[in-house]
Write a protein that holds these residues in place. Structure first.
Motif, PDB file in Angstrom:
ATOM      1  N   UNK A   1       0.831  -1.206   0.000  1.00 52.71           N
ATOM      2  CA  UNK A   1       0.000   0.000   0.000  1.00 52.71           C
ATOM      3  C   UNK A   1       0.866   1.258   0.000  1.00 52.71           C
ATOM      4  N   UNK A   2       1.897   1.255   0.849  1.00 47.02           N
ATOM      5  CA  UNK A   2       2.777   2.416   0.946  1.00 47.02           C
ATOM      6  C   UNK A   2       3.485   2.690  -0.379  1.00 47.02           C
TER       7      UNK A   2
ATOM      8  N   UNK B   1       7.437   0.905   9.832  1.00 43.22           N
ATOM      9  CA  UNK B   1       7.658   2.277  10.313  1.00 43.22           C
ATOM     10  C   UNK B   1       8.743   2.969   9.486  1.00 43.22           C
ATOM     11  N   UNK B   2       9.803   2.237   9.149  1.00 46.17           N
ATOM     12  CA  UNK B   2      10.869   2.807   8.312  1.00 46.17           C
ATOM     13  C   UNK B   2      10.326   3.225   6.951  1.00 46.17           C
ATOM     14  N   UNK B   3       9.518   2.380   6.352  1.00 48.66           N
ATOM     15  CA  UNK B   3       8.941   2.669   5.042  1.00 48.66           C
ATOM     16  C   UNK B   3       7.966   3.847   5.114  1.00 48.66           C
ATOM     17  N   UNK B   4       7.224   3.907   6.180  1.00 49.25           N
ATOM     18  CA  UNK B   4       6.264   5.002   6.339  1.00 49.25           C
ATOM     19  C   UNK B   4       6.969   6.354   6.413  1.00 49.25           C
TER      20      UNK B   4
ATOM     21  N   UNK C   1      13.030   8.347  -3.747  1.00 43.71           N
ATOM     22  CA  UNK C   1      14.095   7.398  -4.034  1.00 43.71           C
ATOM     23  C   UNK C   1      14.538   6.655  -2.779  1.00 43.71           C
ATOM     24  N   UNK C   2      14.536   7.346  -1.640  1.00 48.16           N
ATOM     25  CA  UNK C   2      14.885   6.678  -0.384  1.00 48.16           C
ATOM     26  C   UNK C   2      13.917   5.527  -0.111  1.00 48.16           C
ATOM     27  N   UNK C   3      12.649   5.785  -0.306  1.00 48.75           N
ATOM     28  CA  UNK C   3      11.646   4.733  -0.120  1.00 48.75           C
ATOM     29  C   UNK C   3      11.889   3.598  -1.106  1.00 48.75           C
TER      30      UNK C   3
END
Length: 234
Positions: free
Chosen positions: A99-100, A152-155, A160-162
Motif C-alpha cells: 500500500x505504501x 515504520x521505516x517505510x512510512x 528514491x529513499x523509499x
C-alpha cells in the motif's frame, strides 16, 4: 358339435398346473422370508449387515481414523506450523508495504512490485487462515516486532529513499522465507501443507522477480540472504 367333456378335462389340467406353480412360488417366498428373519435382530425391522461387510466400519478402525483426519492430510510437524505462522506474518506487514508503495514510491517499477505484493499476499493470507483453521494451527494477529519496525521505516521514507529501502527490505525478507518454503515443501507429509507451500513458492518467486526488476536490489542484500539461509560451517 364340440365335445364339452374334452374341453372340461383340458381346463381342469390347466388349473392344476397353475395351482402347482403358485404353491412353488409361495414355498420359495417362505424360505426367503425365513432366511431374512434369521438375519434380523429381535424387535428390529432392518436386516443386520453381515459381519464381513462391517469390517471397515468398526469404531477405531483405519477407515474411521482416515475420516477423522483432515481429508487424510497426514501429520503436521512443528516446522509445518511455523511455516503457516511465517506466511501469516509476512502478509501482515507486506500488504501495508505494498500500500505504501503506491503513495511513497517515485519509481513505477516499485509501485508495480507493490501491487504484486498486495495481490499475492491478499490471496495467501486468505489461504493460510483457511488452512490453519483446518489443521488446528493458531495464527498471530500482528506482524513480528521486527516487521513492524520495517513498516515504520517505510512510512517515514519518501521518493528514491523509499524505493531503495522497499526493494531491499522486501527482497531480503522474501529470500529468507523462500528457503523455508523449499525445506517445508521437500519434507512435509501433510497434503494441505504441501499444497500451501506450492502456492507460497509461486507467490514468493513472483515477488522476488518484480523486486529485482526494479534494479534497486543491492548485491549486499543478496549476500546477506545467502549467509542467513546457508550459514558457514563451524
Amino acid at each position: 358339435m364340440p365335445d364339452h367333456r374334452g374341453m372340461t378335462g383340458r381346463a381342469k389340467a390347466r388349473t392344476a398346473l397353475v395351482v402347482v406353480a403358485t404353491l412353488a412360488v409361495v414355498g420359495v417366498g417362505s424360505v426367503m422370508v425365513l432366511n431374512a428373519g434369521a438375519q434380523t435382530a429381535p424387535g428390529s425391522t432392518q436386516a443386520q449387515v453381515p459381519a464381513h461387510d462391517m469390517a471397515g466400519m468398526q469404531p477405531g478402525s483405519a477407515a474411521q481414523a482416515g475420516a477423522d483426519d483432515v481429508a487424510g492430510a497426514g501429520p503436521v510437524t512443528e516446522l509445518d506450523k511455523t511455516f503457516l505462522v511465517k506466511v501469516r506474518q509476512a502478509g501482515l506487514w507486506e500488504i501495508p508495504a505494498g500500500d505504501l508503495a503506491q503513495t511513497h514510491a517515485s519509481s513505477e517499477q516499485v509501485k508495480r512490485a507493490g501491487l504484486h505484493l498486495l495481490d499475492g499476499h491478499s490471496h495467501l493470507d486468505q489461504l493460510v487462515r483457511e488452512d490453519a483453521k483446518m489443521l488446528g494451527v493458531t495464527l498471530p494477529d500482528q506482524a513480528s516486532a521486527e516487521q513492524q519496525g520495517w513498516v515504520r521505516q517505510l512510512t517515514a521514507a519518501q521518493g528514491l529513499e523509499f524505493d531503495k529501502l522497499f526493494a531491499n527490505l522486501l527482497r531480503a525478507s522474501h529470500g529468507k522465507i523462500f528457503a523455508t518454503i523449499a525445506e517445508v515443501r521437500a519434507g512435509t507429509q501433510n497434503d494441505v501443507i504441501r499444497r500451501h507451500a506450492t502456492q507460497a513458492n509461486q507467490t514468493v518467486l513472483d515477488h522476488m522477480t518484480v523486486l529485482e526488476d526494479t534494479g534497486l536490489v543491492d548485491a549486499k542484500t543478496i549476500a546477506d540472504v545467502a549467509a542467513a539461509v546457508n550459514p558457514p560451517a563451524k
